[in-house]
Design a protein around this motif. Structure first.
Motif, PDB file in Angstrom:
ATOM      1  N   SER A  69       0.806  -1.214   0.000  1.00 23.10           N
ATOM      2  CA  SER A  69       0.000   0.000   0.000  1.00 23.10           C
ATOM      3  C   SER A  69       0.845   1.273   0.000  1.00 23.10           C
ATOM      4  O   SER A  69       0.309   2.368  -0.122  1.00 23.10           O
ATOM      5  N   SER A  70       2.167   1.135   0.108  1.00 17.14           N
ATOM      6  CA  SER A  70       3.024   2.317  -0.005  1.00 17.14           C
ATOM      7  C   SER A  70       2.828   2.983  -1.372  1.00 17.14           C
ATOM      8  O   SER A  70       2.949   4.207  -1.496  1.00 17.14           O
ATOM      9  N   PHE A  71       2.521   2.177  -2.402  1.00 16.42           N
ATOM     10  CA  PHE A  71       2.257   2.751  -3.720  1.00 16.42           C
ATOM     11  C   PHE A  71       1.012   3.634  -3.682  1.00 16.42           C
ATOM     12  O   PHE A  71       0.969   4.692  -4.320  1.00 16.42           O
ATOM     13  N   ASP A  72      -0.008   3.205  -2.943  1.00 13.57           N
ATOM     14  CA  ASP A  72      -1.244   3.981  -2.845  1.00 13.57           C
ATOM     15  C   ASP A  72      -0.956   5.373  -2.272  1.00 13.57           C
ATOM     16  O   ASP A  72      -1.433   6.390  -2.800  1.00 13.57           O
ATOM     17  N   ASP A  73      -0.182   5.405  -1.199  1.00 17.97           N
ATOM     18  CA  ASP A  73       0.162   6.691  -0.593  1.00 17.97           C
ATOM     19  C   ASP A  73       0.950   7.562  -1.567  1.00 17.97           C
ATOM     20  O   ASP A  73       0.736   8.773  -1.671  1.00 17.97           O
ATOM     21  N   TYR A  74       1.872   6.910  -2.281  1.00 17.01           N
ATOM     22  CA  TYR A  74       2.722   7.661  -3.209  1.00 17.01           C
ATOM     23  C   TYR A  74       1.900   8.277  -4.340  1.00 17.01           C
ATOM     24  O   TYR A  74       2.031   9.475  -4.657  1.00 17.01           O
ATOM     25  N   ILE A  75       1.032   7.482  -4.951  1.00 17.79           N
ATOM     26  CA  ILE A  75       0.333   7.989  -6.138  1.00 17.79           C
ATOM     27  C   ILE A  75      -0.731   9.009  -5.749  1.00 17.79           C
ATOM     28  O   ILE A  75      -1.025   9.935  -6.505  1.00 17.79           O
ATOM     29  N   ARG A  76      -1.314   8.875  -4.577  1.00 14.45           N
ATOM     30  CA  ARG A  76      -2.255   9.910  -4.120  1.00 14.45           C
ATOM     31  C   ARG A  76      -1.545  11.260  -3.995  1.00 14.45           C
ATOM     32  O   ARG A  76      -2.087  12.301  -4.369  1.00 14.45           O
ATOM     33  N   HIS A  77      -0.333  11.220  -3.462  1.00 13.62           N
ATOM     34  CA  HIS A  77       0.442  12.456  -3.308  1.00 13.62           C
ATOM     35  C   HIS A  77       0.871  13.005  -4.665  1.00 13.62           C
ATOM     36  O   HIS A  77       0.817  14.216  -4.898  1.00 13.62           O
ATOM     37  N   LEU A  78       1.281  12.106  -5.578  1.00 12.37           N
ATOM     38  CA  LEU A  78       1.734  12.557  -6.899  1.00 12.37           C
ATOM     39  C   LEU A  78       0.566  13.099  -7.714  1.00 12.37           C
ATOM     40  O   LEU A  78       0.721  14.083  -8.447  1.00 12.37           O
ATOM     41  N   ALA A  79      -0.597  12.452  -7.593  1.00  9.83           N
ATOM     42  CA  ALA A  79      -1.812  12.868  -8.325  1.00  9.83           C
ATOM     43  C   ALA A  79      -1.552  13.058  -9.818  1.00  9.83           C
ATOM     44  O   ALA A  79      -1.755  14.151 -10.374  1.00  9.83           O
ATOM     45  N   PRO A  80      -1.101  12.007 -10.511  1.00 13.15           N
ATOM     46  CA  PRO A  80      -0.789  12.161 -11.935  1.00 13.15           C
ATOM     47  C   PRO A  80      -2.050  12.350 -12.778  1.00 13.15           C
ATOM     48  O   PRO A  80      -3.123  11.849 -12.446  1.00 13.15           O
ATOM     49  N   ASP A  81      -1.894  13.065 -13.873  1.00 12.76           N
ATOM     50  CA  ASP A  81      -2.973  13.205 -14.853  1.00 12.76           C
ATOM     51  C   ASP A  81      -3.040  11.985 -15.759  1.00 12.76           C
ATOM     52  O   ASP A  81      -4.089  11.698 -16.342  1.00 12.76           O
ATOM     53  N   LEU A  82      -1.915  11.303 -15.886  1.00 13.84           N
ATOM     54  CA  LEU A  82      -1.822  10.160 -16.790  1.00 13.84           C
ATOM     55  C   LEU A  82      -0.863   9.130 -16.200  1.00 13.84           C
ATOM     56  O   LEU A  82       0.175   9.497 -15.642  1.00 13.84           O
ATOM     57  N   VAL A  83      -1.222   7.862 -16.313  1.00 16.09           N
ATOM     58  CA  VAL A  83      -0.335   6.773 -15.915  1.00 16.09           C
ATOM     59  C   VAL A  83      -0.164   5.855 -17.117  1.00 16.09           C
ATOM     60  O   VAL A  83      -1.150   5.437 -17.737  1.00 16.09           O
ATOM     61  N   MET A  84       1.091   5.564 -17.460  1.00 16.83           N
ATOM     62  CA  MET A  84       1.372   4.643 -18.563  1.00 16.83           C
ATOM     63  C   MET A  84       2.021   3.379 -18.003  1.00 16.83           C
ATOM     64  O   MET A  84       3.030   3.448 -17.308  1.00 16.83           O
ATOM     65  N   PHE A  85       1.414   2.242 -18.330  1.00 20.90           N
ATOM     66  CA  PHE A  85       1.930   0.947 -17.897  1.00 20.90           C
ATOM     67  C   PHE A  85       2.798   0.369 -19.006  1.00 20.90           C
ATOM     68  O   PHE A  85       2.369   0.270 -20.159  1.00 20.90           O
ATOM     69  N   ASP A  86       3.996   0.005 -18.655  1.00 19.40           N
ATOM     70  CA  ASP A  86       4.928  -0.607 -19.602  1.00 19.40           C
ATOM     71  C   ASP A  86       4.726  -2.122 -19.559  1.00 19.40           C
ATOM     72  O   ASP A  86       5.166  -2.784 -18.623  1.00 19.40           O
ATOM     73  N   ARG A  87       3.988  -2.649 -20.542  1.00 15.64           N
ATOM     74  CA  ARG A  87       3.599  -4.052 -20.659  1.00 15.64           C
ATOM     75  C   ARG A  87       2.399  -4.363 -19.759  1.00 15.64           C
ATOM     76  O   ARG A  87       2.216  -3.753 -18.711  1.00 15.64           O
ATOM     77  N   PHE A  88       1.629  -5.344 -20.159  1.00 18.11           N
ATOM     78  CA  PHE A  88       0.362  -5.611 -19.474  1.00 18.11           C
ATOM     79  C   PHE A  88       0.555  -6.111 -18.047  1.00 18.11           C
ATOM     80  O   PHE A  88      -0.325  -5.950 -17.198  1.00 18.11           O
ATOM     81  N   MET A  89       1.709  -6.690 -17.733  1.00 14.63           N
ATOM     82  CA  MET A  89       1.945  -7.189 -16.376  1.00 14.63           C
ATOM     83  C   MET A  89       1.915  -6.056 -15.349  1.00 14.63           C
ATOM     84  O   MET A  89       1.496  -6.261 -14.211  1.00 14.63           O
ATOM     85  N   MET A  90       2.377  -4.878 -15.751  1.00 10.99           N
ATOM     86  CA  MET A  90       2.355  -3.745 -14.832  1.00 10.99           C
ATOM     87  C   MET A  90       0.931  -3.222 -14.643  1.00 10.99           C
ATOM     88  O   MET A  90       0.580  -2.746 -13.564  1.00 10.99           O
ATOM     89  N   GLU A  91       0.110  -3.323 -15.672  1.00 11.68           N
ATOM     90  CA  GLU A  91      -1.301  -2.951 -15.507  1.00 11.68           C
ATOM     91  C   GLU A  91      -1.985  -3.904 -14.538  1.00 11.68           C
ATOM     92  O   GLU A  91      -2.792  -3.475 -13.695  1.00 11.68           O
ATOM     93  N   GLU A  92      -1.675  -5.179 -14.629  1.00 12.07           N
ATOM     94  CA  GLU A  92      -2.251  -6.151 -13.702  1.00 12.07           C
ATOM     95  C   GLU A  92      -1.874  -5.828 -12.249  1.00 12.07           C
ATOM     96  O   GLU A  92      -2.695  -5.909 -11.340  1.00 12.07           O
ATOM     97  N   GLN A  93      -0.621  -5.477 -12.057  1.00 17.13           N
ATOM     98  CA  GLN A  93      -0.127  -5.234 -10.708  1.00 17.13           C
ATOM     99  C   GLN A  93      -0.635  -3.917 -10.120  1.00 17.13           C
ATOM    100  O   GLN A  93      -1.003  -3.850  -8.947  1.00 17.13           O
ATOM    101  N   PHE A  94      -0.638  -2.881 -10.926  1.00 16.68           N
ATOM    102  CA  PHE A  94      -0.876  -1.537 -10.388  1.00 16.68           C
ATOM    103  C   PHE A  94      -2.160  -0.878 -10.883  1.00 16.68           C
ATOM    104  O   PHE A  94      -2.555   0.162 -10.351  1.00 16.68           O
ATOM    105  N   GLY A  95      -2.805  -1.450 -11.892  1.00 19.69           N
ATOM    106  CA  GLY A  95      -3.968  -0.792 -12.484  1.00 19.69           C
ATOM    107  C   GLY A  95      -5.087  -0.531 -11.500  1.00 19.69           C
ATOM    108  O   GLY A  95      -5.658   0.568 -11.458  1.00 19.69           O
TER     109      GLY A  95
END
Length: 418
Positions: A69-95
């Motif tokens: 869940s450290s990723f959750d805290d990080y991305i909430r703070h970053l608040a990106p307008d766009l997220v790009m997943f490099d290969r479908f495995m990263m979408e599975e993990q973080f999507g």
């Protein structure tokens, strides 16, 4: 006005001197930077000796942790307008985490190549059978197509693969964007002097199964070429040569395993002919694009040539038959008129098919359109919404179970999953 923020989530840290995938990722990062985006690149992978120094090009590098869940805290703070997943495995993990924490962020999948197509061809090759539906509808395909449907847009590097996705799996065209290599039109890399060029070359990351198979296949083909060209050598380059690769080195036969090279185009520009007998694989072959940039004609397979020249006059000779491949290699090495014609053709490939000018702005325009009407486009992607509702719940619960398990195992360790 807030600067636009993009987060790239990479399967590995980019290695542009090791693989076409690394080159491709660097092109995307720099495209977004030039368009005024703040760019952050994160990956759960370990760094490597060949990874680019992202800070040197103004990209912030952030190590990520899987199932944490450290990723959750990080991305909430970053608040990106766009997220790009490099290969479908990263979408599975973080999507699912991106959707939960930043639901308004545009989610883009860079497929790199269609992994399930490469896997299907590998299965068929190992079985010695023609590619069939039983190979195409593999487990990897179910995961990869699901990831494509869940995303707002997926970048597809090859025209062949664009057709493959729409015809084999009925992926809606509005979810796909043709985005091949985006290269500066600088072809002043090598002389077109046939007489100044010597020897054959093969190049490719040895960790990539199609490249390793191609080298083993060349070991079988080379004696027949060498018999008719006794002074010729085959120079084999690539990142991460294992001991079994190095064992193929045979100076007496002119079969020379050279391994890593800092400047791929530098050695390609000195060779007369590139050999790339790929028997399975997918995507665009970076080695053949580099060969074209250097005016170095190549002999390859139909899979190797896929998606490259389109309707342009080709800089390649193509054969899937071993005896014909050998004869084409010999002819191209010996016949100056044929060589010159293909060399001239190859120099048109980048400016007419894979230029930054031709593909960079259309991609940025599509992303701008997506950002401006995101809710409408998502409403039109019912199957994607359905998959996110059902599939990602199981992914979420599995990730949370792994995180809880890790936390129990590291009881007393204040670092937790970090």
């Amino acid at each position: 006005m807030k600067d636009k923020q993009a987060l790239f989530i990479g399967y590995v840290w980019p290695e542009p001197n090791s693989s076409a995938a690394g080159t491709r990722m660097l092109q995307l990062l720099q495209l977004f930077q030039r368009a005024g985006w703040n760019v952050v690149y994160g990956s759960p992978a370990q760094s490597s000796q060949h990874a680019i120094d992202l800070s040197a090009i103004g990209v912030e590098a952030v190590p990520l942790t899987l199932n944490c869940s450290s990723f959750d805290d990080y991305i909430r703070h970053l608040a990106p307008d766009l997220v790009m997943f490099d290969r479908f495995m990263m979408e599975e993990q973080f999507g699912w985490r991106v959707e939960s924490c930043c639901p308004n962020a545009v989610r883009i999948l860079d497929t790199e190549d269609i992994h399930s197509l490469r896997h299907a061809r590998h299965l068929a090759f190992r079985e010695g059978k023609p590619l069939a539906r039983e190979h195409i509808c593999n487990e990897l395909a179910k995961r990869e197509i699901a990831a494509i449907l869940r995303c707002d847009l997926s970048l597809v590097i090859s025209e062949f693969e664009l057709g493959w996705l729409t015809q084999q799996f009925q992926v809606p065209g509005q979810l796909l964007h043709y985005s091949p290599f985006m290269l500066d039109e600088d072809n002043e890399v090598a002389s077109n002097d046939f007489a100044a060029r010597r020897h054959f070359i093969s190049i490719g990351n040895f960790r990539h199964a199609p490249n390793w198979d191609a080298v083993r296949y060349l070991k079988e083909l080379w004696p027949a070429i060498r018999r008719q060209l006794p002074d010729a050598e085959l120079h084999i380059y690539g990142a991460y040569p294992s001991p079994k690769v190095e064992q193929l080195h045979n100076p007496a036969q002119g079969f020379l395993v050279k391994g890593w090279v800092d400047d791929a185009r530098g050695v390609i520009a000195k060779a007369r002919v590139m050999l790339a007998p790929l028997r399975f694989g997918a995507g665009l072959k970076g080695k053949l694009v580099d060969a074209a940039a250097c005016g170095t004609p190549a002999v390859t397979s139909s899979i190797g040539a896929e998606g490259l020249y389109g309707s342009l006059p080709s800089g390649l000779l193509i054969s899937d038959d071993p005896d014909e491949f050998v004869q084409l290699a010999i002819s191209l090495y010996q016949e100056e008129i044929l060589w010159q014609s293909l060399s001239d053709n190859s120099r048109e490939l980048i400016p007419r098919r894979f230029s930054l000018a031709g593909h960079g702005q259309p991609l940025l325009n599509r992303i701008e359109q997506l950002c401006s009407q995101l809710e409408q486009e998502r409403q039109e992607n019912f199957y994607g919404a359905m998959l996110r509702h059902h599939t990602l719940k199981s992914t979420q619960y599995m990730a949370q179970w792994i995180e809880a398990k890790n936390r129990l195992q590291s009881a007393g360790d204040s670092s937790g999953c970090l």
